[in-house]
Design a protein around this motif. Structure first.
Motif, PDB file in Angstrom:
ATOM      1  N   PRO A  26       0.846  -1.205   0.000  1.00  0.00           N
ATOM      2  CA  PRO A  26       0.000   0.000   0.000  1.00  0.00           C
ATOM      3  C   PRO A  26       0.878   1.251   0.000  1.00  0.00           C
ATOM      4  CG  PRO A  26      -0.742  -1.581   1.649  1.00  0.00           C
ATOM      5  CD  PRO A  26       0.576  -2.080   1.149  1.00  0.00           C
ATOM      6  N   ASP A  27       0.379   2.327  -0.601  1.00  0.00           N
ATOM      7  CA  ASP A  27       1.179   3.538  -0.767  1.00  0.00           C
ATOM      8  C   ASP A  27       1.792   4.022   0.548  1.00  0.00           C
ATOM      9  OD1 ASP A  27       0.187   3.287  -3.307  1.00  0.00           O
ATOM     10  OD2 ASP A  27      -0.702   5.281  -3.417  1.00  0.00           O
ATOM     11  N   GLY A  28       0.963   4.177   1.579  1.00  0.00           N
ATOM     12  CA  GLY A  28       1.450   4.696   2.852  1.00  0.00           C
ATOM     13  C   GLY A  28       2.491   3.805   3.487  1.00  0.00           C
ATOM     14  N   GLU A  29       2.266   2.493   3.430  1.00  0.00           N
ATOM     15  CA  GLU A  29       3.216   1.532   3.992  1.00  0.00           C
ATOM     16  C   GLU A  29       4.539   1.581   3.236  1.00  0.00           C
ATOM     17  OE1 GLU A  29       3.678  -3.309   4.546  1.00  0.00           O
ATOM     18  OE2 GLU A  29       1.690  -2.439   4.242  1.00  0.00           O
ATOM     19  N   ALA A  30       4.461   1.669   1.906  1.00  0.00           N
ATOM     20  CA  ALA A  30       5.672   1.720   1.088  1.00  0.00           C
ATOM     21  C   ALA A  30       6.506   2.953   1.425  1.00  0.00           C
ATOM     22  CB  ALA A  30       5.303   1.716  -0.392  1.00  0.00           C
ATOM     23  N   VAL A  31       5.849   4.104   1.504  1.00  0.00           N
ATOM     24  CA  VAL A  31       6.568   5.344   1.796  1.00  0.00           C
ATOM     25  C   VAL A  31       7.206   5.277   3.180  1.00  0.00           C
ATOM     26  CG1 VAL A  31       6.313   7.829   2.198  1.00  0.00           C
ATOM     27  CG2 VAL A  31       5.193   6.760   0.232  1.00  0.00           C
ATOM     28  N   ALA A 174       9.850  -1.498  -8.060  1.00  0.00           N
ATOM     29  CA  ALA A 174      10.934  -1.939  -7.184  1.00  0.00           C
ATOM     30  C   ALA A 174      10.483  -3.128  -6.357  1.00  0.00           C
ATOM     31  CB  ALA A 174      11.365  -0.815  -6.254  1.00  0.00           C
ATOM     32  N   ALA A 175      11.412  -4.046  -6.123  1.00  0.00           N
ATOM     33  CA  ALA A 175      11.229  -5.117  -5.152  1.00  0.00           C
ATOM     34  C   ALA A 175      11.972  -4.684  -3.896  1.00  0.00           C
ATOM     35  CB  ALA A 175      11.789  -6.432  -5.682  1.00  0.00           C
ATOM     36  N   ALA A 182      23.284 -12.556   6.658  1.00  0.00           N
ATOM     37  CA  ALA A 182      23.508 -13.774   5.885  1.00  0.00           C
ATOM     38  C   ALA A 182      22.274 -14.154   5.084  1.00  0.00           C
ATOM     39  CB  ALA A 182      23.884 -14.922   6.822  1.00  0.00           C
ATOM     40  N   ASP A 183      21.267 -13.339   5.108  1.00  0.00           N
ATOM     41  CA  ASP A 183      19.990 -13.682   4.501  1.00  0.00           C
ATOM     42  C   ASP A 183      19.255 -12.381   4.184  1.00  0.00           C
ATOM     43  OD1 ASP A 183      17.880 -15.216   3.650  1.00  0.00           O
ATOM     44  OD2 ASP A 183      17.584 -16.260   5.555  1.00  0.00           O
ATOM     45  N   TRP A 184      18.054 -12.500   3.617  1.00  0.00           N
ATOM     46  CA  TRP A 184      17.222 -11.329   3.354  1.00  0.00           C
ATOM     47  C   TRP A 184      15.756 -11.694   3.464  1.00  0.00           C
ATOM     48  CZ3 TRP A 184      14.477 -13.143  -0.678  1.00  0.00           C
ATOM     49  CH2 TRP A 184      15.126 -13.890  -1.670  1.00  0.00           C
ATOM     50  N   GLU A 185      14.945 -10.671   3.657  1.00  0.00           N
ATOM     51  CA  GLU A 185      13.490 -10.830   3.703  1.00  0.00           C
ATOM     52  C   GLU A 185      12.878  -9.992   2.588  1.00  0.00           C
ATOM     53  OE1 GLU A 185       9.762 -10.161   6.830  1.00  0.00           O
ATOM     54  OE2 GLU A 185      11.750  -9.328   7.246  1.00  0.00           O
ATOM     55  N   PHE A 186      12.086 -10.623   1.750  1.00  0.00           N
ATOM     56  CA  PHE A 186      11.400  -9.931   0.654  1.00  0.00           C
ATOM     57  C   PHE A 186      10.090  -9.374   1.190  1.00  0.00           C
ATOM     58  CE2 PHE A 186       9.841  -8.607  -3.194  1.00  0.00           C
ATOM     59  CZ  PHE A 186       8.840  -9.380  -3.766  1.00  0.00           C
ATOM     60  N   LEU A 187       9.919  -8.049   1.097  1.00  0.00           N
ATOM     61  CA  LEU A 187       8.755  -7.387   1.695  1.00  0.00           C
ATOM     62  C   LEU A 187       7.626  -7.137   0.707  1.00  0.00           C
ATOM     63  CD1 LEU A 187      10.646  -4.791   3.918  1.00  0.00           C
ATOM     64  CD2 LEU A 187       9.854  -7.090   4.527  1.00  0.00           C
ATOM     65  N   GLY A 188       7.937  -7.078  -0.593  1.00  0.00           N
ATOM     66  CA  GLY A 188       6.900  -6.840  -1.590  1.00  0.00           C
ATOM     67  C   GLY A 188       7.369  -5.901  -2.682  1.00  0.00           C
ATOM     68  N   PHE A 189       6.438  -5.543  -3.567  1.00  0.00           N
ATOM     69  CA  PHE A 189       6.737  -4.685  -4.707  1.00  0.00           C
ATOM     70  C   PHE A 189       6.139  -3.293  -4.517  1.00  0.00           C
ATOM     71  CE2 PHE A 189       6.517  -9.011  -6.610  1.00  0.00           C
ATOM     72  CZ  PHE A 189       7.792  -9.073  -7.136  1.00  0.00           C
ATOM     73  N   VAL A 190       6.776  -2.308  -5.148  1.00  0.00           N
ATOM     74  CA  VAL A 190       6.273  -0.938  -5.169  1.00  0.00           C
ATOM     75  C   VAL A 190       6.391  -0.421  -6.593  1.00  0.00           C
ATOM     76  CG1 VAL A 190       6.534   1.408  -4.291  1.00  0.00           C
ATOM     77  CG2 VAL A 190       7.081  -0.533  -2.813  1.00  0.00           C
TER      78      VAL A 190
END
Length: 201
Positions: A26-31, A174-175, A182-190
């Motif tokens: 969502p826009d607000g969460e992404a910002v 953007a992803a 040692a790792d990463w967490e994928f949060l979503g797309f914008v």
């Protein structure tokens, strides 16, 4: 949604895809996320001229699919949105392919070319190796803002372990990754347009 990087037998293997892929944030969460900094942002290059095709020749602008006028405008507005929204940028890395390089420079100014961000069309036989390098970078913490990487759709699909549809990762999107060392967490797309719209509001 968490992905663990596993390297075996010279190929890139990722943990199974969890049910319910992250959609566009969502826009607000992404910002809010991007303003907080400390993230790795893997952008796909801006909108391209689909009447052009790739020759696979590096350094040959005429033999590549380049940004369209809409793509140049999109990249410029994206950079303005970052500044208007106070989204911090620590460094900018880009593929050497002109559509990615132009996107990075129009949006963010100076950018450092990183060989492993190259499009798969330009690195036959090495796409998995390049994706492995990028995946390691996505796990690397960043201080003083966000790390921006401008690349292409296929390498990100290799990193996530699945094919990406054009609608899921459109040009200019953007992803978002949280680096964990040692790792990463994928949060979503914008989408670029989400940030541009938020800045205009």
């Amino acid at each position: 949604m968490h992905r663990r990087m596993i390297l075996t037998l010279g190929t890139l293997v990722l943990s199974p895809v969890a049910s319910g892929q992250p959609a566009f944030l969502p826009d607000g969460e992404a910002v809010a996320l991007l303003r907080g900094g400390g993230l790795n942002l893997y952008f796909r290059h801006g909108i391209t001229d689909r009447s052009q095709s790739d020759s696979g020749r590096r350094g040959d602008r005429a033999g590549q699919r380049n940004l369209s006028a809409a793509g140049r405008e999109q990249a410029t507005k994206l950079g303005r949105a970052f500044r208007a929204l106070d989204i911090p940028v620590a460094e900018v890395l880009t593929s050497e392919v002109f559509r990615a390089r132009d996107t990075a420079e129009l949006a963010f100014g100076a950018a450092r070319v990183e060989p492993d961000l190259i499009a798969d069309d330009y690195t036959p036989g090495n796409a998995a190796e390049d994706a492995r390098h990028v995946s390691r970078r996505l796990a690397t913490p960043v201080i003083g803002g966000n790390r921006v990487m401008v690349g292409h759709i296929v390498p990100l699909g290799l990193i996530l372990g699945r094919s990406l549809a054009q609608a899921e990762f459109p040009e200019g999107a953007a992803a978002v990754f949280r680096p964990l060392g040692a790792d990463w967490e994928f949060l979503g797309f914008v989408r670029a347009e989400q940030l541009i719209r938020a800045a205009e509001l």
